[in-house]
Motif scaffolding. Sequence first.
Motif, PDB file in Angstrom:
ATOM      1  N   MET A   1      20.281 -33.110 -38.107  1.00 64.06           N
ATOM      2  CA  MET A   1      19.123 -32.187 -37.961  1.00 64.06           C
ATOM      3  C   MET A   1      17.855 -33.027 -37.721  1.00 64.06           C
ATOM      4  O   MET A   1      17.688 -34.013 -38.300  1.00 64.06           O
ATOM      5  N   ARG A   2      16.946 -32.655 -36.808  1.00 68.66           N
ATOM      6  CA  ARG A   2      15.696 -33.136 -36.693  1.00 68.66           C
ATOM      7  C   ARG A   2      14.589 -32.242 -36.725  1.00 68.66           C
ATOM      8  O   ARG A   2      14.488 -30.976 -36.502  1.00 68.66           O
ATOM      9  N   ILE A   3      13.533 -32.594 -37.514  1.00 68.48           N
ATOM     10  CA  ILE A   3      12.632 -31.812 -38.041  1.00 68.48           C
ATOM     11  C   ILE A   3      11.185 -32.641 -37.342  1.00 68.48           C
ATOM     12  O   ILE A   3      11.067 -33.733 -37.671  1.00 68.48           O
ATOM     13  N   SER A   4      10.336 -31.794 -36.877  1.00 70.77           N
ATOM     14  CA  SER A   4       9.292 -32.412 -36.256  1.00 70.77           C
ATOM     15  C   SER A   4       7.836 -31.492 -36.877  1.00 70.77           C
ATOM     16  O   SER A   4       7.840 -30.253 -36.466  1.00 70.77           O
ATOM     17  N   VAL A   5       6.798 -32.274 -37.411  1.00 71.04           N
ATOM     18  CA  VAL A   5       5.653 -31.411 -37.609  1.00 71.04           C
ATOM     19  C   VAL A   5       4.452 -32.241 -37.050  1.00 71.04           C
ATOM     20  O   VAL A   5       4.505 -33.333 -37.070  1.00 71.04           O
ATOM     21  N   GLN A  28       8.176 -37.076 -37.586  1.00 66.74           N
ATOM     22  CA  GLN A  28       9.726 -36.667 -37.327  1.00 66.74           C
ATOM     23  C   GLN A  28      10.601 -37.359 -38.422  1.00 66.74           C
ATOM     24  O   GLN A  28      10.574 -38.443 -38.669  1.00 66.74           O
ATOM     25  N   VAL A  29      11.618 -36.454 -38.587  1.00 71.38           N
ATOM     26  CA  VAL A  29      12.713 -36.916 -39.621  1.00 71.38           C
ATOM     27  C   VAL A  29      13.917 -36.370 -39.006  1.00 71.38           C
ATOM     28  O   VAL A  29      14.252 -35.397 -38.817  1.00 71.38           O
ATOM     29  N   ILE A  30      15.029 -37.340 -39.022  1.00 76.19           N
ATOM     30  CA  ILE A  30      16.280 -37.198 -38.839  1.00 76.19           C
ATOM     31  C   ILE A  30      17.449 -37.130 -40.181  1.00 76.19           C
ATOM     32  O   ILE A  30      17.085 -38.187 -40.819  1.00 76.19           O
ATOM     33  N   ILE A  31      17.921 -35.966 -40.502  1.00 75.20           N
ATOM     34  CA  ILE A  31      18.529 -35.762 -41.815  1.00 75.20           C
ATOM     35  C   ILE A  31      20.033 -35.824 -41.444  1.00 75.20           C
ATOM     36  O   ILE A  31      20.525 -35.054 -40.704  1.00 75.20           O
ATOM     37  N   ARG A  32      20.950 -36.927 -41.875  1.00 70.69           N
ATOM     38  CA  ARG A  32      22.299 -36.631 -41.695  1.00 70.69           C
ATOM     39  C   ARG A  32      23.173 -36.791 -43.016  1.00 70.69           C
ATOM     40  O   ARG A  32      22.593 -37.330 -44.180  1.00 70.69           O
ATOM     41  N   PRO A  33      24.468 -36.312 -43.091  1.00 72.72           N
ATOM     42  CA  PRO A  33      25.214 -36.448 -44.310  1.00 72.72           C
ATOM     43  C   PRO A  33      25.560 -38.024 -44.401  1.00 72.72           C
ATOM     44  O   PRO A  33      25.717 -38.411 -43.569  1.00 72.72           O
ATOM     45  N   SER A  34      25.684 -38.313 -45.697  1.00 74.00           N
ATOM     46  CA  SER A  34      25.991 -39.690 -46.001  1.00 74.00           C
ATOM     47  C   SER A  34      26.809 -39.800 -47.278  1.00 74.00           C
ATOM     48  O   SER A  34      26.529 -38.863 -48.037  1.00 74.00           O
ATOM     49  N   LYS A  35      27.353 -40.925 -47.500  1.00 77.04           N
ATOM     50  CA  LYS A  35      28.118 -41.014 -48.563  1.00 77.04           C
ATOM     51  C   LYS A  35      27.358 -41.422 -49.943  1.00 77.04           C
ATOM     52  O   LYS A  35      27.601 -41.281 -50.888  1.00 77.04           O
ATOM     53  N   PHE A  36      25.878 -41.999 -49.341  1.00 74.33           N
ATOM     54  CA  PHE A  36      25.139 -42.342 -50.418  1.00 74.33           C
ATOM     55  C   PHE A  36      23.554 -42.163 -49.779  1.00 74.33           C
ATOM     56  O   PHE A  36      23.457 -42.136 -48.666  1.00 74.33           O
ATOM     57  N   HIS A  37      22.833 -41.897 -50.871  1.00 76.28           N
ATOM     58  CA  HIS A  37      21.128 -41.720 -50.432  1.00 76.28           C
ATOM     59  C   HIS A  37      20.767 -43.177 -49.893  1.00 76.28           C
ATOM     60  O   HIS A  37      20.771 -44.087 -50.182  1.00 76.28           O
ATOM     61  N   PHE A  57       8.234 -36.390 -49.471  1.00 70.46           N
ATOM     62  CA  PHE A  57       9.031 -35.836 -48.774  1.00 70.46           C
ATOM     63  C   PHE A  57      10.456 -35.614 -49.479  1.00 70.46           C
ATOM     64  O   PHE A  57      10.950 -34.337 -49.590  1.00 70.46           O
ATOM     65  N   ILE A  58      11.382 -36.688 -49.814  1.00 69.24           N
ATOM     66  CA  ILE A  58      12.541 -36.485 -50.533  1.00 69.24           C
ATOM     67  C   ILE A  58      12.492 -35.738 -51.844  1.00 69.24           C
ATOM     68  O   ILE A  58      13.127 -34.979 -52.158  1.00 69.24           O
ATOM     69  N   ALA A  59      11.258 -35.870 -52.565  1.00 65.59           N
ATOM     70  CA  ALA A  59      11.195 -35.357 -53.832  1.00 65.59           C
ATOM     71  C   ALA A  59      11.040 -33.637 -53.608  1.00 65.59           C
ATOM     72  O   ALA A  59      11.731 -32.940 -54.372  1.00 65.59           O
ATOM     73  N   ILE A  60      10.176 -33.538 -52.643  1.00 61.80           N
ATOM     74  CA  ILE A  60       9.966 -31.838 -52.421  1.00 61.80           C
ATOM     75  C   ILE A  60      11.437 -31.454 -51.869  1.00 61.80           C
ATOM     76  O   ILE A  60      11.965 -30.111 -52.346  1.00 61.80           O
ATOM     77  N   PHE A  61      12.015 -32.023 -50.916  1.00 63.42           N
ATOM     78  CA  PHE A  61      13.168 -31.756 -50.387  1.00 63.42           C
ATOM     79  C   PHE A  61      14.234 -31.483 -51.417  1.00 63.42           C
ATOM     80  O   PHE A  61      15.223 -30.465 -51.497  1.00 63.42           O
ATOM     81  N   ASN A  62      14.425 -32.441 -52.410  1.00 61.51           N
ATOM     82  CA  ASN A  62      15.460 -32.493 -53.420  1.00 61.51           C
ATOM     83  C   ASN A  62      15.184 -31.154 -54.241  1.00 61.51           C
ATOM     84  O   ASN A  62      15.952 -30.321 -54.844  1.00 61.51           O
ATOM     85  N   ASP A  63      14.024 -31.084 -54.644  1.00 61.99           N
ATOM     86  CA  ASP A  63      13.770 -29.954 -55.460  1.00 61.99           C
ATOM     87  C   ASP A  63      14.009 -28.408 -54.823  1.00 61.99           C
ATOM     88  O   ASP A  63      14.647 -27.758 -55.568  1.00 61.99           O
ATOM     89  N   HIS A  74      24.596 -36.201 -50.791  1.00 61.06           N
ATOM     90  CA  HIS A  74      23.774 -37.274 -50.118  1.00 61.06           C
ATOM     91  C   HIS A  74      23.380 -37.264 -48.674  1.00 61.06           C
ATOM     92  O   HIS A  74      24.041 -36.688 -47.999  1.00 61.06           O
ATOM     93  N   PHE A  75      22.082 -37.827 -48.401  1.00 61.78           N
ATOM     94  CA  PHE A  75      21.797 -37.501 -47.189  1.00 61.78           C
ATOM     95  C   PHE A  75      21.150 -39.124 -46.767  1.00 61.78           C
ATOM     96  O   PHE A  75      20.499 -39.714 -47.577  1.00 61.78           O
ATOM     97  N   ARG A  76      21.128 -39.222 -45.371  1.00 60.93           N
ATOM     98  CA  ARG A  76      20.344 -40.493 -44.927  1.00 60.93           C
ATOM     99  C   ARG A  76      18.958 -39.795 -44.283  1.00 60.93           C
ATOM    100  O   ARG A  76      19.260 -38.790 -43.352  1.00 60.93           O
ATOM    101  N   PHE A  77      17.974 -40.174 -44.471  1.00 66.20           N
ATOM    102  CA  PHE A  77      16.624 -39.964 -44.020  1.00 66.20           C
ATOM    103  C   PHE A  77      16.023 -40.718 -43.331  1.00 66.20           C
ATOM    104  O   PHE A  77      15.809 -41.988 -43.494  1.00 66.20           O
TER     105      PHE A  77
END
Length: 293
Positions: A1-5, A28-37, A57-63, A74-77
């Motif tokens: 997934m790609r997000i652009s602002v 821009q951030v690309i988010i991918r499923p991952s085995k670890f953060h 970003f990660i703090a708000i995303f996780n909330d 877990h995701f790779r950012f």
Amino acid sequence: MRISVPATSANLGPGFDTLGLAISLHNQVIIRPSKFHSVSLRGEGSNNPVLKDNNMFIAIFNDFYHNLSKRKRHFRFEFTNEVPLSRGLGSSSAVIVSAIASAYAIEGIKLDKQKLLNLALAYENHPDNITPAVMGGFNVATVQDNEVKFIRKTLPKSLKAIVVIPNRPISTQLARKALPFKYSKEDTVFNISHSSLLTAAFMTENWDMLRAASLDKVHQKYRMKQMPELFDVQKTALKSGALMSTLSGSGSTLFSMSHRDDAQRIEAELKKRFPHFKVISRNFDNDGVRVED
């Protein structure tokens, strides 16, 4: 997934905490499923290791993600940042908007832009940056009953944004402290009338009115005194043919708008006069936040 602002420029002179527009500089951030953060960071802020460990970003995303999904993944950012940090171009708003939008998109939950705006208010209570970050274009916005009320205008391709980005920031907190505690009735009326005229000029595309309408007596001169070179930047931009030139947000960037045919000449003059600052000419962004699967 790609997000652009997109980046944003707020206030626009007299429109204190109310007016803002979006510029085609993007985070821009690309988010991918991952085995670890894991986190990777390129572009603006990549030389600051703290941003990887203490990432807003990660703090708000996780909330939001944990509240929506009720499960742990877990995701790779992968961040690619074009918006300079702490320079008055809406870098915080870009983070807030993209983090909330990402959490909903990862869970496949449709999030309309009005709701996204209202959720972003919890982190940024001034709507002049978050509204163009979400909606794109030029926006007039206010907050009423914890909801953003706004009117948007698409900006034509015949216009360009020229931003002069100094090599040091102006603290937003210090910039607000520099403002007077009280304003005279005359200065207040001055800003109300000029903000109204500036809004009307944008809405009717009366670009020749922008220079007169963008004058301000509430915040710019107090903030720009912290970096006096900005007065020369503003004067140079206007003398070179800019339609308007205003402090972007609380600074330190100075935003100017011009006709497309004049942009290259204005950019070249600003680069010649201020070689220690970064000068960038870009189109305006009319899309706002974008999420792509």
